[in-house]
Write a protein that holds these residues in place. Structure first.
Motif, short mmCIF file in Angstrom:
data_model
loop_
_atom_site.label_atom_id
_atom_site.label_comp_id
_atom_site.label_asym_id
_atom_site.label_seq_id
_atom_site.Cartn_x
_atom_site.Cartn_y
_atom_site.Cartn_z
N ASN A 203 -4.96 -22.61 -43.36
CA ASN A 203 -4.92 -23.87 -44.13
C ASN A 203 -3.70 -23.66 -45.27
O ASN A 203 -2.75 -24.97 -45.72
N LEU A 204 -3.30 -22.48 -45.97
CA LEU A 204 -2.47 -22.48 -46.95
C LEU A 204 -0.97 -22.28 -46.16
O LEU A 204 0.03 -23.07 -46.69
N ARG A 205 -1.00 -22.16 -44.91
CA ARG A 205 0.39 -21.92 -44.17
C ARG A 205 0.56 -23.62 -43.97
O ARG A 205 1.52 -24.10 -43.95
N ARG A 206 -0.41 -24.24 -43.55
CA ARG A 206 -0.18 -25.80 -43.21
C ARG A 206 0.26 -26.51 -44.40
O ARG A 206 1.21 -27.26 -44.23
N HIS A 207 -0.47 -26.28 -45.53
CA HIS A 207 0.14 -26.89 -46.93
C HIS A 207 1.50 -26.28 -47.30
O HIS A 207 2.42 -27.37 -47.59
N ILE A 208 1.91 -25.33 -47.20
CA ILE A 208 3.53 -24.98 -47.62
C ILE A 208 4.46 -25.39 -46.38
O ILE A 208 5.57 -25.81 -46.88
N GLU A 209 4.17 -25.45 -45.34
CA GLU A 209 4.90 -26.27 -44.27
C GLU A 209 5.21 -27.54 -44.54
O GLU A 209 6.25 -28.25 -44.30
N ALA A 210 4.00 -28.32 -45.16
CA ALA A 210 4.07 -29.73 -45.37
C ALA A 210 5.07 -29.91 -46.50
O ALA A 210 5.89 -30.57 -46.73
N VAL A 211 4.92 -28.89 -47.61
CA VAL A 211 5.87 -28.86 -48.86
C VAL A 211 7.22 -28.63 -48.42
O VAL A 211 8.20 -29.39 -48.64
N ILE A 212 7.55 -27.68 -47.40
CA ILE A 212 8.67 -27.38 -47.09
C ILE A 212 9.56 -28.61 -46.25
O ILE A 212 10.75 -28.91 -46.52
N GLU A 213 8.76 -29.00 -45.43
CA GLU A 213 9.39 -30.17 -44.69
C GLU A 213 9.49 -31.55 -45.61
O GLU A 213 10.40 -32.20 -45.21
N LYS A 214 8.70 -31.62 -46.70
CA LYS A 214 9.34 -32.50 -47.50
C LYS A 214 10.62 -32.41 -48.02
O LYS A 214 11.52 -33.30 -47.91
N PHE A 215 11.18 -31.36 -48.42
CA PHE A 215 12.22 -31.05 -48.74
C PHE A 215 13.39 -31.36 -47.92
O PHE A 215 14.37 -31.82 -48.13
N LEU A 216 12.92 -30.72 -46.56
CA LEU A 216 14.10 -30.65 -45.43
C LEU A 216 14.40 -32.10 -44.86
O LEU A 216 15.16 -32.50 -44.45
N ASP A 217 13.25 -33.10 -45.13
CA ASP A 217 13.31 -34.29 -44.66
C ASP A 217 14.34 -35.40 -45.69
O ASP A 217 14.92 -36.53 -45.50
N ASN A 218 14.38 -34.85 -46.98
CA ASN A 218 14.99 -35.46 -48.09
C ASN A 218 16.04 -34.37 -48.85
O ASN A 218 15.83 -34.01 -49.77
N PRO A 219 16.99 -33.97 -48.04
CA PRO A 219 17.68 -33.00 -48.66
C PRO A 219 18.78 -33.58 -50.00
O PRO A 219 18.94 -34.50 -49.93
N GLY A 220 18.89 -32.75 -50.92
CA GLY A 220 19.68 -32.97 -52.18
C GLY A 220 18.86 -33.94 -53.11
O GLY A 220 19.26 -34.25 -54.36
N GLU A 221 17.53 -34.31 -52.88
CA GLU A 221 16.62 -34.90 -53.75
C GLU A 221 15.64 -34.11 -54.39
O GLU A 221 15.62 -32.99 -54.14
N GLY A 222 15.50 -34.52 -55.81
CA GLY A 222 14.44 -33.89 -56.46
C GLY A 222 13.26 -34.21 -56.63
O GLY A 222 13.21 -35.75 -56.76
N PHE A 223 12.20 -33.72 -56.56
CA PHE A 223 10.87 -34.23 -56.32
C PHE A 223 10.01 -33.74 -57.52
O PHE A 223 9.91 -32.59 -57.71
N SER A 224 8.94 -34.57 -58.14
CA SER A 224 7.98 -34.02 -58.96
C SER A 224 6.94 -33.44 -57.98
O SER A 224 6.55 -33.84 -56.85
N ILE A 225 6.02 -32.86 -58.81
CA ILE A 225 4.82 -32.17 -58.01
C ILE A 225 3.99 -33.23 -57.66
O ILE A 225 3.05 -33.03 -56.45
N ILE A 226 3.93 -34.53 -58.04
CA ILE A 226 3.00 -35.67 -57.63
C ILE A 226 3.39 -36.06 -56.15
O ILE A 226 2.68 -36.57 -55.31
N ALA A 227 4.79 -35.88 -55.86
CA ALA A 227 5.39 -36.50 -54.71
C ALA A 227 4.76 -35.61 -53.48
O ALA A 227 4.77 -36.32 -52.32
N PHE A 228 4.25 -34.46 -53.56
CA PHE A 228 3.78 -33.44 -52.49
C PHE A 228 2.15 -33.84 -52.35
O PHE A 228 1.77 -33.26 -51.35
N VAL A 229 1.75 -34.42 -53.34
CA VAL A 229 0.18 -34.33 -53.30
C VAL A 229 -0.36 -35.43 -52.15
O VAL A 229 0.18 -36.62 -52.37
N LYS A 230 -1.17 -34.92 -51.18
CA LYS A 230 -1.69 -35.88 -50.26
C LYS A 230 -3.27 -35.57 -50.11
O LYS A 230 -3.79 -34.67 -49.43
N PRO A 231 -4.11 -36.15 -51.00
CA PRO A 231 -5.44 -36.03 -51.20
C PRO A 231 -6.14 -36.51 -49.72
O PRO A 231 -5.64 -37.24 -49.22
#
Length: 270
Positions: A203-231
């Motif tokens: 589960n932890l590996r899946r979570h960090i892959e989702a966070v990394i893919e968020k960065f890779l899909d939007n290169p050069g942008e800055g995100f707050s912690i709320i942008a990664f939350v998917k309850p």
């Protein structure tokens, strides 16, 4: 006739010695010689053995207490040294609480403004839509849309399906080659992270892959912690744990110069 020599207590005691006492008539059943001392000495030996056993028990107790005191003192010393040498960079400070209070005020103000804007939009009458080409062709060049035409168009708009929301453009699909390259890049990034992110906890590996893919899909942008939350699966605590691991490996840069904490992608260090 010379006087009798004085009798000292020692001489008087010698007259009542154990030998005389054993041979006296007061104890006719007493054994010959010192044989009557045997029962008393046997009892004395038993008491001496009991005393030795108790002394050995006290010695063992003292050894156990000494071992415990040494171990406990070592534990206290290690805890004291750990408290003196460990740094807690993520511990909140007074500035953190002030920043959190300011953010809460800004969020409340933004929510209030959004509510007021929604109320104003609800009070504002709907604007009539533009006539279609067919309606325009039905009218003469000098005529303008009549009131009946406007009402009909308005009724057509109001009869639209309630709750219909325009779909946003979805994420573009990746080709097989792009998926393979993305998987290799994820493996290289995860190889530099702690072991718990590399397969100990799926589960932890899946979570960090989702966070990394968020960065890779939007290169050069800055995100707050709320942008990664998917309850409910990826909550804020799990996102924070993943971001801390990436920041510690300098794969992600944390920026709070503007007052809001943003995370920027740096990539693997060279």
């Amino acid at each position: 006739m010379p006087p009798n020599p004085p009798q000292t207590p020692l001489r008087r005691l010698s007259q009542g010695s154990l030998f005389r006492l054993s041979r006296s008539g007061a104890y006719p059943d007493a054994p010959h010689g010192l044989g009557f001392l045997e029962p008393a000495l046997a009892e004395l030996i038993d008491e001496a053995e009991a005393l030795q056993t108790n002394v050995e028990g006290l010695r063992n107790l003292d050894n156990a207490l000494a071992t415990f005191n040494e171990s406990f003192a070592s534990y206290l010393y290690v805890m004291n040294m750990n408290a003196l040498t460990t740094d807690w960079p993520q511990a909140p400070t007074d500035a953190s609480f002030q920043l959190a209070a300011r953010r809460a005020e800004e969020d409340a103000r933004a929510a209030l403004e959004a509510m007021r804007a929604a109320e104003e939009a609800a009070r504002r009458p709907p604007t009539p839509p533009e006539p279609t080409n067919t309606e325009r062709s039905a009218l003469s060049p000098t005529d303008s849309p009549t009131e009946s035409t406007i009402i009909a168009n308005s009724a057509r708009v109001t009869k639209a399906k309630p709750g219909a929301v325009k779909k946003k453009g979805g994420k573009p699909k990746m080709t097989a080659k792009e998926k393979r390259e993305r998987g290799l890049e994820l493996e290289r990034i995860l190889a530099g992270l702690p072991l718990e992110f590399r397969g100990d906890d799926p589960n932890l590996r899946r979570h960090i892959e989702a966070v990394i893919e968020k960065f890779l899909d939007n290169p050069g942008e800055g995100f707050s912690i709320i942008a990664f939350v998917k309850p409910p699966d990826l909550n804020q605590a799990r996102v924070n744990k993943c971001l801390i691991a990436l920041v510690n490996r300098k794969i992600v840069r944390k920026d709070n110069r503007t007052g809001a904490v943003l995370y920027h992608w740096n990539g693997l260090p060279q």
